[in-house]
Motif scaffolding. Sequence first.
Motif, short mmCIF file in Angstrom:
data_model
loop_
_atom_site.label_atom_id
_atom_site.label_comp_id
_atom_site.label_asym_id
_atom_site.label_seq_id
_atom_site.Cartn_x
_atom_site.Cartn_y
_atom_site.Cartn_z
N PHE A 233 41.80 23.41 36.96
CA PHE A 233 41.99 24.31 35.83
C PHE A 233 42.13 25.73 36.36
N VAL A 234 43.05 26.48 35.78
CA VAL A 234 43.25 27.88 36.14
C VAL A 234 42.83 28.72 34.95
N LEU A 235 41.76 29.48 35.12
CA LEU A 235 41.32 30.39 34.07
C LEU A 235 42.18 31.65 34.18
N HIS A 236 42.87 31.96 33.10
CA HIS A 236 43.83 33.07 33.11
C HIS A 236 43.48 34.08 32.03
N ALA A 237 43.59 35.33 32.38
CA ALA A 237 43.50 36.43 31.41
C ALA A 237 44.54 37.46 31.81
N ASP A 238 44.98 38.24 30.84
CA ASP A 238 45.98 39.26 31.17
C ASP A 238 45.35 40.34 32.05
N GLN A 239 46.20 41.12 32.71
CA GLN A 239 45.75 42.13 33.68
C GLN A 239 44.81 43.17 33.05
N ASP A 240 45.10 43.62 31.84
CA ASP A 240 44.23 44.61 31.20
C ASP A 240 42.84 44.03 30.97
N THR A 241 42.77 42.80 30.50
CA THR A 241 41.49 42.16 30.26
C THR A 241 40.72 41.99 31.57
N LEU A 242 41.41 41.56 32.62
CA LEU A 242 40.76 41.39 33.92
C LEU A 242 40.18 42.71 34.41
N ARG A 243 40.97 43.79 34.29
CA ARG A 243 40.48 45.10 34.73
C ARG A 243 39.25 45.54 33.93
N LYS A 244 39.25 45.28 32.63
CA LYS A 244 38.10 45.64 31.80
C LYS A 244 36.87 44.83 32.19
N ARG A 245 37.06 43.55 32.46
CA ARG A 245 35.93 42.70 32.86
C ARG A 245 35.36 43.16 34.20
N ILE A 246 36.23 43.45 35.14
CA ILE A 246 35.78 43.91 36.45
C ILE A 246 35.07 45.26 36.32
N ALA A 247 35.60 46.14 35.48
CA ALA A 247 34.99 47.46 35.28
C ALA A 247 33.61 47.35 34.64
N GLY A 248 33.40 46.32 33.83
CA GLY A 248 32.13 46.17 33.14
C GLY A 248 31.17 45.20 33.79
N ASP A 249 31.48 44.73 35.00
CA ASP A 249 30.64 43.73 35.66
C ASP A 249 29.30 44.33 36.05
N THR A 250 28.23 43.76 35.55
CA THR A 250 26.89 44.25 35.87
C THR A 250 26.27 43.49 37.04
N VAL A 251 26.90 42.40 37.48
CA VAL A 251 26.36 41.61 38.58
C VAL A 251 26.87 42.14 39.92
#
Length: 186
Positions: free
Chosen positions: A106-124
């Motif tokens: 399985f390939v979990l896919h999200a658009d580039q903007d969403t990926l950048r937001k998730r990485i920016a908000g990563d608390t781990v």
Amino acid sequence: MIVWLNGTHGAGKTTTSALVQQLIPNSRVFDAEKVGETLMDITPGLPATDNFQHWPPWRPLVVETARRILDFTGGTLVMPMTVLVEQYWREISSGLAQHAIAVRHFVLHADQDTLRKRIAGDTVLGPNSPFRLQYLEPYAEAARTWLHTAGEVVETTHLTPAQAALQIAEALKRCEEQPAGVKPRR
């Protein structure tokens, strides 16, 4: 069986893998990154690289470790691991096939903007990890050229990890319900 969750950083592999494991009886999570960490601990170090996946021992060690775990425990391994180099994926998947281990990729896919937001908000791992950001373009290239045809794409842009896990578990269940010889739809 192995349920391999691929995709770039920020797609939700680690979180989703733990949730998938809870939905599949007799399953365990095995993060192949631990094999890479073991190789990184060798002293003196192996030749310099920006990614342990480039070391030739990593791929067969992932195959052998997964095989040995399954021989010992049976059941299903849920493996969250980004693999963006087609040759590496082929080495791993053909190695597992040689041991008659079924793989659902399985390939979990999200658009580039969403990926950048998730990485920016990563608390781990911390916000805007340069390591994670540097894989956004290689992921996009792999998605365009081979990755999205080599796996079943789960669009996670608007899904929670729990929803993605349920979608994967349902896809696995549908496959189990197929008559012998009938290939499941993607």
